[in-house]
Design a protein around this motif. Structure first.
Motif, short mmCIF file in Angstrom:
data_model
loop_
_atom_site.label_atom_id
_atom_site.label_comp_id
_atom_site.label_asym_id
_atom_site.label_seq_id
_atom_site.Cartn_x
_atom_site.Cartn_y
_atom_site.Cartn_z
N THR A 22 0.84 -1.21 0.00
CA THR A 22 0.00 0.00 0.00
C THR A 22 0.87 1.26 0.00
O THR A 22 0.61 2.20 -0.75
N ALA A 23 1.92 1.27 0.82
CA ALA A 23 2.82 2.42 0.87
C ALA A 23 3.55 2.60 -0.46
O ALA A 23 3.75 3.74 -0.92
N VAL A 24 3.93 1.51 -1.10
CA VAL A 24 4.64 1.60 -2.38
C VAL A 24 3.72 2.18 -3.45
O VAL A 24 4.12 3.06 -4.22
N LEU A 25 2.49 1.72 -3.51
CA LEU A 25 1.59 2.16 -4.58
C LEU A 25 1.06 3.58 -4.37
O LEU A 25 0.66 4.23 -5.34
N GLU A 26 1.10 4.06 -3.16
CA GLU A 26 0.58 5.39 -2.86
C GLU A 26 1.36 6.48 -3.60
O GLU A 26 2.59 6.54 -3.55
N GLY A 27 0.65 7.30 -4.32
CA GLY A 27 1.24 8.45 -4.98
C GLY A 27 1.96 8.14 -6.29
O GLY A 27 2.58 9.03 -6.87
N LEU A 28 1.89 6.90 -6.75
CA LEU A 28 2.57 6.56 -8.00
C LEU A 28 1.74 6.95 -9.21
O LEU A 28 0.52 7.04 -9.14
#
Length: 175
Positions: A22-28
């Motif tokens: 979730t943290a990785v995909l956030e803001g991509l």
């Protein structure tokens, strides 16, 4: 003092995969999610897709169910030019290139569907089932407990790699 049940410990472990993804995909955006470091490294899209596919297939096999990849029509929805049963294991550079996400929400949705399926299976788990041999192709044969730990280990490593790639991409895009 309350004693944690095995399924609760495993639920926490699988939840940690979700926290990282979730943290990785956030803001991509699509450029960053599909970017391959040095043109040859694994993209975030490939890493997240692969970890979800591996978790999906292995949990489905252990639970005796069908994978979310097929029951949720994700193979058709992603429409990668790969075999519908492909999980990414042993991919060549050309195959990694084939995993191009065109809708970020779909990647997140698939990962979440796999997590929810995994959690449903874990809730039904009792301690005796952990010793059940599910793969006799190894010496010693693999028990359900060992397989579940292996899934968590593999997924967390790939999630960490995706976080690293995001850091690289952020560094390049912010120069």
């Amino acid at each position: 003092m309350t004693v944690m049940e095995t399924w609760e410990v495993l639920t926490d472990a699988f939840g940690r995969i979700d926290v990282v993804v979730t943290a990785v995909l956030e803001g991509l955006d699509l450029d960053k999610v599909n970017w391959r470091p040095g043109g040859v490294g694994n993209s975030i899209a490939w890493l997240v897709w692969h970890l979800a596919r591996i978790q999906d297939e292995q949990i489905a096999a252990a639970a005796g169910t069908d994978s979310m990849w097929h029951t949720g029509n994700y193979a058709e929805r992603f429409a990668f030019p790969l075999d519908a049963d492909d999980t990414g294991y042993g991919h060549s550079a050309r195959q990694v290139d084939a995993v191009q996400v065109t809708e970020l929400g779909l990647l997140d949705e698939y990962h979440d569907a796999v997590l929810q399926q995994s959690l449903r299976c874990l809730r039904d788990l009792d301690n005796a089932q952990l010793n059940h041999i599910i793969d006799e192709h190894w010496e010693p044969p693999v028990t359900l407990g060992v397989r579940l730990v292996s899934i968590v280990d593999d997924c967390l490593q790939h999630a960490g790699q995706a976080a690293y790639v995001k850091g690289l991409a952020d560094g390049l895009w912010h120069k």
